[in-house]
Design a protein around this motif. Structure first.
Motif, PDB file in Angstrom:
ATOM      1  N   PRO A  28       0.832  -1.212   0.000  1.00  0.00           N
ATOM      2  CA  PRO A  28       0.000   0.000   0.000  1.00  0.00           C
ATOM      3  C   PRO A  28       0.866   1.262   0.000  1.00  0.00           C
ATOM      4  O   PRO A  28       1.909   1.307   0.644  1.00  0.00           O
ATOM      5  N   ILE A  66      -7.237  11.924  -5.000  1.00  0.00           N
ATOM      6  CA  ILE A  66      -8.586  11.436  -4.745  1.00  0.00           C
ATOM      7  C   ILE A  66      -9.286  12.492  -3.913  1.00  0.00           C
ATOM      8  O   ILE A  66      -8.784  12.895  -2.859  1.00  0.00           O
ATOM      9  N   VAL A  78      -8.380   9.320   2.516  1.00  0.00           N
ATOM     10  CA  VAL A  78      -7.923   8.032   2.018  1.00  0.00           C
ATOM     11  C   VAL A  78      -6.636   7.696   2.756  1.00  0.00           C
ATOM     12  O   VAL A  78      -5.704   8.492   2.799  1.00  0.00           O
ATOM     13  N   ASN A  80      -4.650   4.751   2.267  1.00  0.00           N
ATOM     14  CA  ASN A  80      -3.630   4.213   1.373  1.00  0.00           C
ATOM     15  C   ASN A  80      -4.277   3.717   0.086  1.00  0.00           C
ATOM     16  O   ASN A  80      -5.499   3.596   0.006  1.00  0.00           O
ATOM     17  N   VAL A  81      -3.436   3.476  -0.912  1.00  0.00           N
ATOM     18  CA  VAL A  81      -3.891   2.897  -2.178  1.00  0.00           C
ATOM     19  C   VAL A  81      -2.972   1.739  -2.536  1.00  0.00           C
ATOM     20  O   VAL A  81      -1.792   1.734  -2.188  1.00  0.00           O
ATOM     21  N   THR A  82      -3.547   0.759  -3.243  1.00  0.00           N
ATOM     22  CA  THR A  82      -2.803  -0.409  -3.687  1.00  0.00           C
ATOM     23  C   THR A  82      -3.247  -0.764  -5.094  1.00  0.00           C
ATOM     24  O   THR A  82      -4.449  -0.800  -5.363  1.00  0.00           O
ATOM     25  N   ILE A  89      -6.932   0.353  -8.967  1.00  0.00           N
ATOM     26  CA  ILE A  89      -6.294   0.801  -7.737  1.00  0.00           C
ATOM     27  C   ILE A  89      -7.353   0.726  -6.642  1.00  0.00           C
ATOM     28  O   ILE A  89      -8.449   1.267  -6.792  1.00  0.00           O
ATOM     29  N   ARG A  90      -7.038   0.046  -5.552  1.00  0.00           N
ATOM     30  CA  ARG A  90      -7.971  -0.052  -4.430  1.00  0.00           C
ATOM     31  C   ARG A  90      -7.563   0.974  -3.378  1.00  0.00           C
ATOM     32  O   ARG A  90      -6.405   1.029  -2.975  1.00  0.00           O
ATOM     33  N   ALA A  91      -8.527   1.807  -2.962  1.00  0.00           N
ATOM     34  CA  ALA A  91      -8.282   2.849  -1.964  1.00  0.00           C
ATOM     35  C   ALA A  91      -8.935   2.456  -0.645  1.00  0.00           C
ATOM     36  O   ALA A  91     -10.096   2.034  -0.618  1.00  0.00           O
ATOM     37  N   THR A  92      -8.191   2.592   0.439  1.00  0.00           N
ATOM     38  CA  THR A  92      -8.692   2.294   1.780  1.00  0.00           C
ATOM     39  C   THR A  92      -8.904   3.613   2.507  1.00  0.00           C
ATOM     40  O   THR A  92      -7.996   4.446   2.552  1.00  0.00           O
ATOM     41  N   VAL A 126     -10.458   3.464  -9.697  1.00  0.00           N
ATOM     42  CA  VAL A 126     -10.090   3.629  -8.294  1.00  0.00           C
ATOM     43  C   VAL A 126     -11.285   3.131  -7.500  1.00  0.00           C
ATOM     44  O   VAL A 126     -12.359   3.737  -7.525  1.00  0.00           O
ATOM     45  N   LEU A 128     -13.247   2.509  -4.226  1.00  0.00           N
ATOM     46  CA  LEU A 128     -13.468   2.922  -2.839  1.00  0.00           C
ATOM     47  C   LEU A 128     -14.495   1.966  -2.238  1.00  0.00           C
ATOM     48  O   LEU A 128     -15.171   1.242  -2.972  1.00  0.00           O
TER      49      LEU A 128
END
Length: 140
Positions: A28, A66, A78, A80-82, A89-92, A126, A128
């Protein structure tokens, strides 16, 4: 002590499994910047007029922003992103802060370095927890 053939094969299999597991995903990415408002020099898309989240490339695609909307005293952020593949891209989201939040509705931007292995052509999603944003094809 020399490895016997069964032990050597077990060691090779274990190393291969580790390589496969670590090669499929990336670590991440943490935010480079986090601030109130929209990214400077970037025009918000028409779809954000009602306060809808959006994302944009920055720095010729080496960064992405973002933008989320919410309270100015308890802004959504946000964490982190992975990159899950070259087009996703997955954003947490960061945990919501405790306390009393104002009932205003403002933009909040989080900037990340673009994860390695993300496509330079075509659209990138992306993801979310409650929506999916689309980044246009980037240059460079």
């Amino acid at each position: 002590m020399p490895l016997t053939r069964p032990r050597a094969l077990s060691a090779v299999a274990a190393l291969a499994a580790v390589a496969v597991l670590t090669g499929c995903g990336t670590q991440p990415s943490r935010p480079l910047e986090d601030y109130s408002g929209e990214p400077k020099g970037i025009e918000a898309p028409a779809s954000s007029a009602g306060g809808a989240s959006w994302a944009a490339w920055l720095e010729d695609g080496s960064q992405l922003a973002i933008v989320l909307y919410g309270s100015s005293t308890c802004p959504p952020k946000v964490q982190n992103v992975t990159a899950t593949d070259e087009r996703t891209i997955r954003a947490t989201l960061a945990p919501a802060p405790g306390g009393i939040c104002t009932h205003d509705f403002v933009a909040h931007t989080t900037v990340f370095g673009t994860p390695d292995h993300v496509a330079k052509t075509g659209q990138v999603k992306v993801v979310l927890p409650d929506t999916t944003l689309t980044l246009p094809s980037r240059q460079g």
